[in-house]
Every structure is written in structure tokens, then in C-alpha cells.
Motif scaffolding. Structure first.
Motif, short mmCIF file in Angstrom:
data_model
loop_
_atom_site.label_atom_id
_atom_site.label_comp_id
_atom_site.label_asym_id
_atom_site.label_seq_id
_atom_site.Cartn_x
_atom_site.Cartn_y
_atom_site.Cartn_z
N ALA A 18 4.78 -4.35 -0.25
CA ALA A 18 4.62 -3.64 1.03
C ALA A 18 3.64 -4.37 1.95
N GLY A 19 3.77 -5.68 2.00
CA GLY A 19 2.92 -6.48 2.88
C GLY A 19 1.62 -6.95 2.27
N ARG A 20 1.27 -6.46 1.07
CA ARG A 20 0.03 -6.89 0.43
C ARG A 20 0.21 -8.28 -0.16
N PRO A 21 -0.76 -9.16 0.03
CA PRO A 21 -0.66 -10.49 -0.58
C PRO A 21 -0.90 -10.41 -2.08
N PRO A 22 -0.37 -11.35 -2.83
CA PRO A 22 -0.64 -11.37 -4.27
C PRO A 22 -2.10 -11.67 -4.55
N GLN A 77 0.20 1.70 -6.92
CA GLN A 77 -0.67 2.39 -5.95
C GLN A 77 -1.82 3.09 -6.66
N GLU A 78 -1.52 3.71 -7.81
CA GLU A 78 -2.58 4.38 -8.57
C GLU A 78 -3.60 3.37 -9.08
N ALA A 79 -3.11 2.24 -9.55
CA ALA A 79 -4.02 1.19 -10.03
C ALA A 79 -4.90 0.67 -8.91
N GLU A 80 -4.34 0.55 -7.73
CA GLU A 80 -5.13 0.06 -6.59
C GLU A 80 -6.22 1.05 -6.22
N LEU A 116 -8.20 -12.48 -1.46
CA LEU A 116 -8.75 -13.48 -0.56
C LEU A 116 -9.08 -14.76 -1.32
N PRO A 117 -8.82 -15.93 -0.69
CA PRO A 117 -9.15 -17.17 -1.36
C PRO A 117 -10.66 -17.32 -1.51
#
Length: 229
Positions: free
Chosen positions: A115-119, A209-212, A223-224
Motif C-alpha cells: 500500500a505504498g510503504r517501502p520495503p 497492519q497489526e505488526a506495524e 530509511l537508508p
């Protein structure tokens, strides 16, 4: 040792006990193979207090016999069982449409699950790759190859149950392989679960989602790492 698990949740909790030396470490990330690996990985991540993400891979089934894996693909890697393909005389033209179809499914799942979240960033991390079982090991092997490209410090393959041959092959490729049970004869992953109902997309999304929510620090791990001058 032959163990039959009640369901994926129980299998994940039991698998987590084998991984407790990684608990509470800030450098550990759990990556689950959708869909069946996500309920298992969710329990592992919760027990270790680690963030969880998915590594998207798809099995390539034998033409006419889709349950028999002759390979697997990720967005950037592929693994094929050349001996099986040659033994059954499967022509490339029969495999190509299957690969194209599975690539479309990878794209669909990438959009739906993230859903648009980066890995999560894997560089320098201890990555625990989790699935609900290893039959041929094809999907786990391609996941391992894909993860290796991200330069993790260590990759651990973890599954509640595995065929002995698959476990042996992966032992030569991962830094560590953790399995509770390697029954013989193996038959199939589902044979070793009382409840092996298919995990649906909604369940995968709900667990992620729950884990997040439970591990908000995961957002920072997308983030790098900063570079020093």
C-alpha cells in the motif's frame, strides 16, 4: 522427529522458541513468504519483538500439474529445477506463460500488501526468512537470492516443517536453517498441519497492519542508513 501442528499460529509460536537467541535485538528483521508464511512469521516477529515485512515470491508450477514446483520467481530473481524440467521434457514455451502470469500476481500483491510503504532496509541486518513449510525449497531459494542482493549481515531460513532434501540444499545457501521437523516420507507441507486452510489476502494485510502498530520503530527501518563524510 515428526510433528503435526494444529495450525500456522501454533507452528509460528513453536518455531519462535527455536529462535529466541535473536529476541530483542535491534538488528533483526523477520521476512515472511506470503501468503502462508505470514501467520507463521507474525508469531515469530511478535515473540522476538522484531519488525516483519514480506518478501514476494511465486512458485512456478509444472504445466498441467500446478502444485508440483519446477521453479520460483521474485521481482528480481528466478530459480528453476532444471533436472525436473529436463526429466519431464517440459518445453520453454510451456513455462513462459506461467512465468508471465505469476509476475502479474507478484505485482498485484506488491501493490496490495505494501500500500505504498517501502520495503524495510536489509543492509547489515540479521534477516530471518519464514515460511509455513519447505517442500522443494524453490520459493525459499529465490527469496534467499533476492535478500542476499540487499547485503544483510546474516540470513536465517526458518520453517516449522521441511523435506529433508530441501533443508539440506538450503543449509548450503543460508547462514543457518531452523526447522522443527523434517519428516520422512514428507508427502507435502499440508500433511503436517491439522488446519491448513489457505491464507487469504485480507489476513495477510491484517497481520501486517497489526505488526506495524505493535512495532512502530519499523517505520524508521524503511530509511537508508545515513552516510558519514
Amino acid at each position: 522427529m515428526n510433528i503435526r501442528f494444529k495450525n500456522r499460529q501454533e507452528a509460528g509460536m513453536l518455531l519462535a522458541r527455536q529462535l529466541m537467541r535473536y529476541a530483542g535485538r535491534p538488528d533483526v528483521i523477520v521476512l515472511a513468504l506470503p501468503r502462508g508464511g505470514v501467520p507463521v512469521g507474525f508469531q515469530v516477529a511478535a515473540a522476538l519483538n522484531a519488525p516483519i515485512d514480506v518478501v514476494l515470491v511465486r512458485k512456478i508450477g509444472m504445466p498441467g500439474y500446478p502444485e508440483y514446483a519446477i521453479g520460483a520467481i521474485s521481482s528480481d530473481q528466478s530459480v528453476f529445477q532444471d533436472e525436473a524440467i529436463e526429466a519431464y521434457g517440459v518445453p520453454p514455451r510451456a513455462i513462459e506463460p506461467i512465468v508471465m502470469r505469476e509476475r502479474k500476481e507478484l505485482e498485484r500483491r506488491e501493490s496490495l500488501y505494501r500500500a505504498g510503504r517501502p520495503p524495510l532496509q536489509l543492509g547489515g541486518k540479521v534477516v530471518i526468512l519464514v515460511d509455513d513449510g519447505l517442500a522443494t525449497g524453490s520459493t525459499m531459494r529465490v527469496a534467499l537470492k533476492s535478500v542476499r542482493k540487499k547485503k544483510p549481515a546474516r540470513v536465517v531460513v526458518a520453517a516449522p516443517v521441511a523435506a529433508a532434501e530441501a533443508r539440506q540444499e538450503l543449509t548450503g545457501e543460508a547462514d543457518e536453517v531452523i526447522c522443527i521437523s523434517t519428516p520422512s516420507p514428507f508427502y507435502g507441507v499440508g500433511q503436517w498441519y491439522e488446519d491448513f486452510e489457505q491464507t487469504e489476502d485480507d489476513e495477510v494485510i491484517r497481520l501486517l497492519q497489526e505488526a506495524e502498530r505493535n512495532h512502530p520503530l519499523a517505520a524508521w527501518m524503511t530509511l537508508p542508513a545515513p552516510h558519514s563524510d
